[in-house]
Motif scaffolding. Structure first.
Motif, PDB file in Angstrom:
ATOM      1  N   PRO A  28       0.828  -1.211   0.000  1.00  0.00           N
ATOM      2  CA  PRO A  28       0.000   0.000   0.000  1.00  0.00           C
ATOM      3  C   PRO A  28       0.862   1.260   0.000  1.00  0.00           C
ATOM      4  O   PRO A  28       2.057   1.215   0.323  1.00  0.00           O
ATOM      5  CB  PRO A  28      -0.773  -0.128   1.309  1.00  0.00           C
ATOM      6  CG  PRO A  28       0.188  -0.830   2.229  1.00  0.00           C
ATOM      7  CD  PRO A  28       0.982  -1.770   1.359  1.00  0.00           C
ATOM      8  N   TRP A  29       0.218   2.381  -0.325  1.00  0.00           N
ATOM      9  CA  TRP A  29       0.907   3.681  -0.354  1.00  0.00           C
ATOM     10  C   TRP A  29      -0.131   4.775  -0.215  1.00  0.00           C
ATOM     11  O   TRP A  29      -1.247   4.648  -0.719  1.00  0.00           O
ATOM     12  CB  TRP A  29       1.638   3.819  -1.686  1.00  0.00           C
ATOM     13  CG  TRP A  29       2.401   5.088  -1.935  1.00  0.00           C
ATOM     14  CD1 TRP A  29       3.702   5.326  -1.609  1.00  0.00           C
ATOM     15  CD2 TRP A  29       1.943   6.272  -2.608  1.00  0.00           C
ATOM     16  NE1 TRP A  29       4.074   6.581  -2.042  1.00  0.00           N
ATOM     17  CE2 TRP A  29       3.020   7.172  -2.669  1.00  0.00           C
ATOM     18  CE3 TRP A  29       0.722   6.634  -3.189  1.00  0.00           C
ATOM     19  CZ2 TRP A  29       2.919   8.433  -3.254  1.00  0.00           C
ATOM     20  CZ3 TRP A  29       0.608   7.893  -3.772  1.00  0.00           C
ATOM     21  CH2 TRP A  29       1.699   8.777  -3.801  1.00  0.00           C
ATOM     22  N   ALA A  30       0.225   5.860   0.467  1.00  0.00           N
ATOM     23  CA  ALA A  30      -0.669   7.017   0.571  1.00  0.00           C
ATOM     24  C   ALA A  30       0.170   8.281   0.690  1.00  0.00           C
ATOM     25  O   ALA A  30       1.221   8.280   1.341  1.00  0.00           O
ATOM     26  CB  ALA A  30      -1.607   6.883   1.768  1.00  0.00           C
ATOM     27  N   LYS A  31      -0.321   9.354   0.070  1.00  0.00           N
ATOM     28  CA  LYS A  31       0.391  10.630   0.123  1.00  0.00           C
ATOM     29  C   LYS A  31      -0.563  11.744  -0.273  1.00  0.00           C
ATOM     30  O   LYS A  31      -1.420  11.556  -1.143  1.00  0.00           O
ATOM     31  CB  LYS A  31       1.593  10.609  -0.828  1.00  0.00           C
ATOM     32  CG  LYS A  31       2.473  11.866  -0.779  1.00  0.00           C
ATOM     33  CD  LYS A  31       3.691  11.707  -1.664  1.00  0.00           C
ATOM     34  CE  LYS A  31       4.544  12.978  -1.684  1.00  0.00           C
ATOM     35  NZ  LYS A  31       5.055  13.327  -0.329  1.00  0.00           N
ATOM     36  N   VAL A  32      -0.402  12.918   0.343  1.00  0.00           N
ATOM     37  CA  VAL A  32      -1.156  14.096  -0.069  1.00  0.00           C
ATOM     38  C   VAL A  32      -0.435  14.741  -1.247  1.00  0.00           C
ATOM     39  O   VAL A  32       0.741  15.105  -1.155  1.00  0.00           O
ATOM     40  CB  VAL A  32      -1.306  15.098   1.086  1.00  0.00           C
ATOM     41  CG1 VAL A  32      -1.954  16.392   0.579  1.00  0.00           C
ATOM     42  CG2 VAL A  32      -2.139  14.501   2.217  1.00  0.00           C
ATOM     43  N   ILE A  33      -1.136  14.839  -2.365  1.00  0.00           N
ATOM     44  CA  ILE A  33      -0.630  15.542  -3.544  1.00  0.00           C
ATOM     45  C   ILE A  33      -1.268  16.934  -3.523  1.00  0.00           C
ATOM     46  O   ILE A  33      -2.489  17.069  -3.620  1.00  0.00           O
ATOM     47  CB  ILE A  33      -1.008  14.791  -4.838  1.00  0.00           C
ATOM     48  CG1 ILE A  33      -0.601  13.317  -4.745  1.00  0.00           C
ATOM     49  CG2 ILE A  33      -0.355  15.458  -6.043  1.00  0.00           C
ATOM     50  CD1 ILE A  33       0.873  13.077  -4.529  1.00  0.00           C
TER      51      ILE A  33
END
Length: 212
Positions: free
Chosen positions: A25-30
């Protein structure tokens, strides 16, 4: 509709560049105005994708609104990803694959057991990846919604049923998405091994971010 890669998106100028291993999994605010590139390094690798308004996560990607606005069940260059509030979360700037699925949903341990046998229930799946990533933002299962499957080939048969068939993405295929607001992007690099969405062999992807 495919597109050539913008010369402005030079990997040497990126502010973020990471290879995401298979099944992870991966998550980031763009941030608004930034561009996210997803690279299918090996080809034929499904990338399950959720996106939220990072400043108010009750606003999130809406497949029905996106499909209705585009008049198309597939996503490609020029597609705007609409939210449940009717706002544009992200825009697809470039796509060298051709189209992407927004109807097939995400695999889960439960669906694995129904589709492929009870012995497959304990195999890792995209729903579990999403939940793992969402917990860091105080979110859970009730915050999940219909997802996009980038690089996944889900044609509609003549009788209206969806089919999951061999992918059409080549090694190095890309999709570029510009954030139209601060966008929380959550990805599951699909771990599915029981159908052709990953060529029965999940592989890494690359994630690159540029400032506006």
């Amino acid at each position: 509709m495919t597109s050539t890669i913008s010369t402005q998106l030079d990997p040497k100028l990126a502010i973020y560049d990471q290879v995401l291993p298979s099944r992870k999994p991966w998550a980031k605010v763009i941030k608004k105005g930034q561009t996210l590139r997803i690279v299918d390094l090996g080809g034929n690798q499904a990338v399950d994708f959720l996106v939220y308004n990072a400043d108010d996560t009750s606003e999130r990607y809406s497949a029905p609104d996106t499909i209705r606005a585009q008049g198309n069940i597939f996503i490609t260059t020029g597609t705007k990803l609409y939210s449940n509030d009717g706002n544009v979360l992200m825009t697809v700037l470039n796509d060298t694959c051709g189209w992407h699925d927004t109807s097939g949903g995400a695999c889960s341990c439960e669906s694995n057991s129904v589709r492929f046998g009870l012995d497959k229930k304990w195999q890792h799946a995209c729903v579990e990846n999403f939940l793992y990533a969402l917990k860091d933002y105080g979110m859970g299962k009730r915050d999940m919604t219909s997802n996009i499957n980038f690089f996944m080939n889900v044609p509609v048969s003549e009788d209206g049923t969806l089919e999951i068939v061999d992918g059409i993405s080549d090694p190095g295929s890309i999709v570029d998405l510009r954030a139209e607001m601060n966008a929380l992007v959550v990805i599951s690099n699909c771990p599915q091994m029981n159908n052709p969405c990953n060529g029965y062999n999940p592989t890494p992807i690359q994630l690159i971010v540029w400032d506006s």
